[in-house]
Each structure stands twice: as C-alpha cells, then as structure tokens.
Design a protein around this motif. Sequence first.
Motif, PDB file in Angstrom:
ATOM      1  N   THR A 113      23.631   4.360 -28.656  1.00 55.35           N
ATOM      2  CA  THR A 113      22.928   3.880 -29.842  1.00 55.35           C
ATOM      3  C   THR A 113      23.808   3.859 -31.085  1.00 55.35           C
ATOM      4  O   THR A 113      23.319   3.536 -32.174  1.00 55.35           O
ATOM      5  CB  THR A 113      21.683   4.752 -30.124  1.00 55.35           C
ATOM      6  OG1 THR A 113      22.100   6.104 -30.361  1.00 55.35           O
ATOM      7  CG2 THR A 113      20.712   4.720 -28.957  1.00 55.35           C
ATOM      8  N   SER A 114      25.084   4.193 -30.939  1.00 51.63           N
ATOM      9  CA  SER A 114      25.939   4.312 -32.127  1.00 51.63           C
ATOM     10  C   SER A 114      26.091   2.980 -32.864  1.00 51.63           C
ATOM     11  O   SER A 114      26.228   2.965 -34.091  1.00 51.63           O
ATOM     12  CB  SER A 114      27.314   4.867 -31.736  1.00 51.63           C
ATOM     13  OG  SER A 114      27.983   3.982 -30.855  1.00 51.63           O
ATOM     14  N   HIS A 118      23.172   1.532 -39.104  1.00 50.48           N
ATOM     15  CA  HIS A 118      21.976   2.157 -39.642  1.00 50.48           C
ATOM     16  C   HIS A 118      20.794   1.183 -39.651  1.00 50.48           C
ATOM     17  O   HIS A 118      19.840   1.388 -40.410  1.00 50.48           O
ATOM     18  CB  HIS A 118      22.257   2.663 -41.052  1.00 50.48           C
ATOM     19  CG  HIS A 118      23.215   3.813 -41.082  1.00 50.48           C
ATOM     20  ND1 HIS A 118      22.825   5.102 -40.784  1.00 50.48           N
ATOM     21  CD2 HIS A 118      24.538   3.864 -41.304  1.00 50.48           C
ATOM     22  CE1 HIS A 118      23.858   5.907 -40.858  1.00 50.48           C
ATOM     23  NE2 HIS A 118      24.920   5.186 -41.167  1.00 50.48           N
ATOM     24  N   LYS A 119      20.881   0.169 -38.807  1.00 46.76           N
ATOM     25  CA  LYS A 119      19.708  -0.690 -38.637  1.00 46.76           C
ATOM     26  C   LYS A 119      18.576   0.117 -38.023  1.00 46.76           C
ATOM     27  O   LYS A 119      17.397  -0.135 -38.301  1.00 46.76           O
ATOM     28  CB  LYS A 119      20.048  -1.904 -37.778  1.00 46.76           C
ATOM     29  CG  LYS A 119      20.886  -2.952 -38.500  1.00 46.76           C
ATOM     30  CD  LYS A 119      20.907  -4.257 -37.741  1.00 46.76           C
ATOM     31  CE  LYS A 119      21.502  -5.364 -38.593  1.00 46.76           C
ATOM     32  NZ  LYS A 119      21.433  -6.677 -37.908  1.00 46.76           N
ATOM     33  N   ILE A 120      18.943   1.039 -37.158  1.00 44.27           N
ATOM     34  CA  ILE A 120      18.024   2.079 -36.701  1.00 44.27           C
ATOM     35  C   ILE A 120      18.713   3.392 -37.036  1.00 44.27           C
ATOM     36  O   ILE A 120      19.814   3.669 -36.549  1.00 44.27           O
ATOM     37  CB  ILE A 120      17.760   1.987 -35.178  1.00 44.27           C
ATOM     38  CG1 ILE A 120      17.141   0.639 -34.823  1.00 44.27           C
ATOM     39  CG2 ILE A 120      16.872   3.134 -34.712  1.00 44.27           C
ATOM     40  CD1 ILE A 120      16.978   0.400 -33.328  1.00 44.27           C
ATOM     41  N   THR A 121      18.100   4.199 -37.885  1.00 44.99           N
ATOM     42  CA  THR A 121      18.737   5.444 -38.314  1.00 44.99           C
ATOM     43  C   THR A 121      18.694   6.478 -37.197  1.00 44.99           C
ATOM     44  O   THR A 121      17.944   6.339 -36.215  1.00 44.99           O
ATOM     45  CB  THR A 121      18.039   6.022 -39.549  1.00 44.99           C
ATOM     46  OG1 THR A 121      16.717   6.471 -39.180  1.00 44.99           O
ATOM     47  CG2 THR A 121      17.926   4.982 -40.672  1.00 44.99           C
ATOM     48  N   VAL A 149      14.813  -1.489 -23.780  1.00 41.29           N
ATOM     49  CA  VAL A 149      15.706  -0.426 -23.318  1.00 41.29           C
ATOM     50  C   VAL A 149      17.090  -0.561 -23.943  1.00 41.29           C
ATOM     51  O   VAL A 149      17.709   0.437 -24.312  1.00 41.29           O
ATOM     52  CB  VAL A 149      15.781  -0.413 -21.778  1.00 41.29           C
ATOM     53  CG1 VAL A 149      16.871   0.542 -21.290  1.00 41.29           C
ATOM     54  CG2 VAL A 149      14.431  -0.003 -21.194  1.00 41.29           C
ATOM     55  N   MET A 150      17.605  -1.791 -24.077  1.00 35.47           N
ATOM     56  CA  MET A 150      18.915  -1.963 -24.707  1.00 35.47           C
ATOM     57  C   MET A 150      18.921  -1.401 -26.127  1.00 35.47           C
ATOM     58  O   MET A 150      19.894  -0.778 -26.548  1.00 35.47           O
ATOM     59  CB  MET A 150      19.326  -3.432 -24.700  1.00 35.47           C
ATOM     60  CG  MET A 150      19.954  -3.866 -23.391  1.00 35.47           C
ATOM     61  SD  MET A 150      20.793  -5.463 -23.502  1.00 35.47           S
ATOM     62  CE  MET A 150      19.402  -6.574 -23.352  1.00 35.47           C
ATOM     63  N   GLU A 151      17.818  -1.612 -26.868  1.00 39.43           N
ATOM     64  CA  GLU A 151      17.719  -1.037 -28.212  1.00 39.43           C
ATOM     65  C   GLU A 151      17.294   0.416 -28.175  1.00 39.43           C
ATOM     66  O   GLU A 151      17.308   1.095 -29.187  1.00 39.43           O
ATOM     67  CB  GLU A 151      16.732  -1.843 -29.076  1.00 39.43           C
ATOM     68  CG  GLU A 151      17.343  -3.060 -29.687  1.00 39.43           C
ATOM     69  CD  GLU A 151      16.538  -3.658 -30.820  1.00 39.43           C
ATOM     70  OE1 GLU A 151      15.685  -2.964 -31.427  1.00 39.43           O
ATOM     71  OE2 GLU A 151      16.761  -4.837 -31.118  1.00 39.43           O
ATOM     72  N   ARG A 152      16.932   0.903 -27.013  1.00 33.37           N
ATOM     73  CA  ARG A 152      16.449   2.263 -26.761  1.00 33.37           C
ATOM     74  C   ARG A 152      15.264   2.594 -27.673  1.00 33.37           C
ATOM     75  O   ARG A 152      15.262   3.554 -28.442  1.00 33.37           O
ATOM     76  CB  ARG A 152      17.564   3.292 -26.915  1.00 33.37           C
ATOM     77  CG  ARG A 152      17.342   4.429 -25.901  1.00 33.37           C
ATOM     78  CD  ARG A 152      18.511   5.366 -25.758  1.00 33.37           C
ATOM     79  NE  ARG A 152      18.483   6.014 -24.457  1.00 33.37           N
ATOM     80  CZ  ARG A 152      17.647   6.991 -24.126  1.00 33.37           C
ATOM     81  NH1 ARG A 152      16.763   7.433 -24.998  1.00 33.37           N
ATOM     82  NH2 ARG A 152      17.689   7.518 -22.921  1.00 33.37           N
ATOM     83  N   ALA A 340      10.340  -6.922 -28.856  1.00 39.49           N
ATOM     84  CA  ALA A 340      11.082  -5.691 -29.118  1.00 39.49           C
ATOM     85  C   ALA A 340      11.132  -5.394 -30.613  1.00 39.49           C
ATOM     86  O   ALA A 340      10.891  -4.252 -31.033  1.00 39.49           O
ATOM     87  CB  ALA A 340      12.495  -5.795 -28.546  1.00 39.49           C
ATOM     88  N   ASP A 341      11.417  -6.406 -31.418  1.00 35.03           N
ATOM     89  CA  ASP A 341      11.461  -6.206 -32.869  1.00 35.03           C
ATOM     90  C   ASP A 341      10.102  -5.761 -33.399  1.00 35.03           C
ATOM     91  O   ASP A 341      10.009  -4.843 -34.222  1.00 35.03           O
ATOM     92  CB  ASP A 341      11.896  -7.499 -33.553  1.00 35.03           C
ATOM     93  CG  ASP A 341      12.126  -7.321 -35.043  1.00 35.03           C
ATOM     94  OD1 ASP A 341      13.245  -6.975 -35.444  1.00 35.03           O
ATOM     95  OD2 ASP A 341      11.157  -7.527 -35.810  1.00 35.03           O
TER      96      ASP A 341
END
Length: 366
Positions: A113-114, A118-121, A149-152, A340-341
């Motif tokens: 997820t790195s 910071h689109k997802i903190t 899953v790719m975006e977890r 997903a979004d």
Amino acid sequence: MTIKDRVQQEKQQEQVYQPVFYRLKDKTQQQALEELVSAHPYIRVYDEIISQLRELVKSLHPTKRLTEEEIEVAVKEHVGSTPLEQYGVWVYYPWIHKVVHIVDEEEFILLRTSRNLHKITAEERDILRKKKLGVIGLSVGQSIALTLVMERLCGEIRLSDFDALELTNMNRIRTGIHNLSIPKVIIAAREIAELDPFVKVVCYTDGATEQNLDDFLTKDGQLDILIEECDGIDIKIISRIKAKALKMPVVMEMNDRGMLDIERYDLHPDYPMMHGLIPDIDPLKLKHLSNEEKVPILGPMVGMQDMSPRMKYSLSEIGKTITTWPQLASSVVLGGAMVADTCRRILLNQLQSSGRYYVDFDKLIS
C-alpha cells in the motif's frame, strides 16, 4: 501418467483457492515445505525476499536517498540474526504449483500500500483492512473484486456466483483459457490470493440463494457493503430486502453508460429499494424467467429508457440474434473502478448520498 489421468487430477483441484503458509522459524513447517517441494519436483520456487527488504528499508527512510551500501547495511540490521530463509513467510499456491517467499503480513501490507499514500492515508489503510465486502455476480463483479483488493479496501471479501467460466465470458473476464469450466468465484479468489494472500476470501460457489444470503451477509461479521452484480431479478430484490433490514449499504454498477446505483440503508433505513423502481411482485416468482421474460420487469429497475441506443437494440435482439445481454470489457473495467472508488469513500465516511449516477463517456467525451 496419461493426459486423461492428469486431467482427472486437475479436476479434483478445481475448488482449491486458498494458499498455504509456511513460516520456517517453526521446524515442523520447515520440514513440511521441504517435503512438499521434494515430493513434487514440478513445483517452482520463487525467492525474491532481498528485493522486498530493499524496498522496505527505503520506504522506512523516505527522507534520505540511500546509497547501495547503506541499503545493504540497513537490510542486514533489519533482518538481524534471522537466517534469510526463515524471514517472512513462504506461500504455496497449489493451483499453479508455485511457492513464493515474501515478507510477512504487516510488512507486506506496508509495501503493498506504500504507493497509495497519501491518496489513502496510513490511518485510512488501517481502517480499511478491517472491512468486509461482499460481491454477488462475478462477471462485472470480477473486475470490481480485483480492484477492491488491489487498493486493499478490505481485509475480507466474500464472492458469490454459481456459474463456471465459458469461452463467451472471456470478452470481459480477465483470465486465461486454461480456466475454462472453472467456477468464476474460484478464478477470482485465486487471482486475489496471488495479488494478496493475506486478504481473507470466502467463496459461495452455489451463487446467492434465499437460503444462503443470511450467511453471505452476516456470517463471522456483517458485511460493511454489499456489491450486487447478479443477473437474477429475484436475488436483486431479495438481497436488497435483507440488506435494508440489516441497514447495510448496497452498490451496483450496470455496465452501460457507466450507470452506478448507491443505496445507503445504513444512513437512511427508509430509503426506497433501488430508488423505488422495484415492482410490487413476489421476487420468488421471478426466479425461473427467461432473459426475454426478464426484460419488461427489469427495464424500469435498470433505467431502460436511459440506456445507450446500442444496449436498447441488443435487448430487443435477445432470443433472435443473441442469447443474452452484451457486456464490454471497457465498461466492465470502468465499473470496477467506479465501484471501488465509491466503496472506499463510503467506508471512510466521505460519501453519504444515495442515488443513480452516470459516467457516460459518449457524453463526457464527444
């Protein structure tokens, strides 16, 4: 072994979708892995733990551009006295006969997820990993599940579909021809495991039924969002009845003109199902209708009057020149992204609305 024998052997593996973990600090597990690889010489072993550790130490020192020597020192310090083969975990994928050496769960998630930051903190990532999502219908649903899953965006995903892969499905389901006749849920579950073996996957290979829907929605913890992408009108209605009773949000993408439905029963328990478009009819009476018989009932529910001209024409050709409604890969992939979004924003309390929305390329790009 003859080809026929080998085919039979592979058939027995058709329902397998869960990887097996071996942590070699445990001598019993180390022996088990060694025996597995020894007994099956066709198993391929992949060990790229060093490259993962190099990535890890760089991600842990974002303010400094480390030299090659500094990276090597940092890796050694990070690993300490642990032998490299005992570091992390070895993951065996029985359906592809491969063993892969990776960092263990916490470091794996950090690395996986790195590139989201910071689109997802980091705080949001930790919230999302506790979420449970369910997908009914694995045509459009496959793209959705893999994108989630790719975006977890979850720690657990439940998949439901009764159908097996046919060659005609491969115009929009991303998979290989070696998966023909494998259940669609198993194909999706395997790809998820290969992307991220730490996401829990639960498969319902009988599809969603009136009998198992309660299980699907609530067993071992209630779903945070139901994603409904099935063809059956009865299940479309019954799943919403149950989701509404559980105050569970429902998201659906219709694969035409980028049509997206959001029903926030969690925030608005009295919100009308599918925006009030469901007919007043016993859903159980709809179960065995043909595609031609479904169209007049399904029409208002899916906004037939607002469909693209080619989709409208296609529906009129069912039973004449085509056997069922068409779906395009581009629309399916778009649906995966849209759902997903939307789910991410719902899960993080960034979206509160219900309604029907369109991302129509014909109108946006002309």
